[in-house]
Enzyme design. Structure first.
Site, PDB file in Angstrom:
ATOM      1  N   ASP A 159      25.919  39.604  38.831  1.00  0.00           N
ATOM      2  CA  ASP A 159      25.009  39.931  37.738  1.00  0.00           C
ATOM      3  C   ASP A 159      24.283  38.672  37.257  1.00  0.00           C
ATOM      4  OD1 ASP A 159      24.106  40.483  34.930  1.00  0.00           O
ATOM      5  OD2 ASP A 159      25.064  42.412  35.303  1.00  0.00           O
ATOM      6  N   HIS A 180      32.876  41.184  33.506  1.00  0.00           N
ATOM      7  CA  HIS A 180      32.036  41.073  32.312  1.00  0.00           C
ATOM      8  C   HIS A 180      31.657  42.445  31.774  1.00  0.00           C
ATOM      9  CE1 HIS A 180      28.136  42.182  34.237  1.00  0.00           C
ATOM     10  NE2 HIS A 180      28.773  41.768  35.325  1.00  0.00           N
ATOM     11  N   ARG A 199      23.047  37.908  34.550  1.00  0.00           N
ATOM     12  CA  ARG A 199      23.316  37.482  33.175  1.00  0.00           C
ATOM     13  C   ARG A 199      24.580  36.640  33.055  1.00  0.00           C
ATOM     14  NH1 ARG A 199      23.440  43.465  30.918  1.00  0.00           N
ATOM     15  NH2 ARG A 199      24.568  43.609  32.896  1.00  0.00           N
ATOM     16  N   CYS A 256      31.037  38.214  39.114  1.00  0.00           N
ATOM     17  CA  CYS A 256      30.038  39.204  39.480  1.00  0.00           C
ATOM     18  C   CYS A 256      28.707  38.516  39.784  1.00  0.00           C
ATOM     19  CB  CYS A 256      29.879  40.208  38.339  1.00  0.00           C
ATOM     20  SG  CYS A 256      28.815  41.615  38.765  1.00  0.00           S
ATOM     21  N   CYS A 283      28.773  45.901  33.101  1.00  0.00           N
ATOM     22  CA  CYS A 283      28.672  45.627  34.545  1.00  0.00           C
ATOM     23  C   CYS A 283      28.161  46.859  35.297  1.00  0.00           C
ATOM     24  CB  CYS A 283      30.043  45.219  35.084  1.00  0.00           C
ATOM     25  SG  CYS A 283      30.059  44.866  36.859  1.00  0.00           S
TER      26      CYS A 283
END
Length: 229
Positions: free
Chosen positions: A42, A99, A44, A40, A102
């Protein structure tokens, strides 16, 4: 941005000189990544950090929802990255990595607001099977539990899509490709792996064999002959 630019200067002044031999080797001999990770976008989730990878170790493709469109539905970056990784770089392991928490999976769970983001909505249709499975088979789940379930099902769905790509399908048939499904729990600091035999996600542990979604196994021609009889 000033903070980020400061990190660039730190790379130029400290990180690059300290790893000069490695970068020199990569420049001279090219890259031979050990795996392709589709994760992803993302902020993080940092694949290189999770894998503790050095430059040259990991070929990475990041997008909203760690999605792999089925082959031929669109000629885009994910399709091209997969094809290049397998056909040109000879990557033998592909990891689809989702994850917790999400945003893309939250949008699949509850599409409210997606009308203002038509491209995101269209992209997330590649994860529709995951949402449908959870809604029809686990309708009692709500909130965070529902999002987590969709996230896990989405990893399985994207691995299925991955197998429609000719380069991947051929590598699997030759016994040269292993597929992995990972889920990073960013709250617990834990990585779960899909066990293709049991269909369950289990924690990765040093004292256990690595769970794989699809292990490399050469397809024997007699299998087709036996099926035809």
């Amino acid at each position: 941005m000033n903070e980020l630019i400061g990190r660039v200067f730190h790379f130029e002044k400290s990180i690059f000189p300290a790893h000069g031999e490695l970068f020199g080797k990569l420049t001279t001999h090219g890259q031979e990544p050990k795996a392709l990770m589709i994760s992803c976008a993302d902020s993080r989730i940092v694949p290189e950090q999770i894998m503790q990878a050095q430059p040259g170790d990991l070929f990475v493709c990041r997008n909203a929802g760690n999605i792999v469109p089925p082959y031929a539905t669109m000629n885009g970056g994910v399709t091209s990255t997969v094809e290049y990784a397998v056909a040109a770089l000879g990557v033998r392991d592909i990891i689809v990595c989702g994850h917790s928490d999400c945003g893309a999976m939250k949008a699949l769970s509850d599409p409210t607001g997606l009308e203002a983001m038509p491209n995101v909505a269209a992209w997330l249709r590649h994860g529709a099977a995951a949402e449908h499975i959870v809604s029809t088979c686990h309708g009692e789940l709500e909130g965070k539990e529902r999002v987590r379930a969709i996230s896990l099902e989405n990893i399985i769905a994207q691995i299925s899509h991955l197998r429609t790509h000719p380069a991947v399908a051929a590598a699997i048939a030759r016994g040269e490709m292993t597929l992995h499904g990972w889920f990073v729990d960013i709250h617990a600091g834990q990585v779960l792996g899909l066990d293709g035999d049991s269909g369950e996600f289990v924690a990765l542990r040093e004292d256990r064999d690595l769970p794989v979604a699809l292990a490399a196994r050469t397809r024997i021609a007699t299998e087709f002959a036996e099926a035809a009889e």
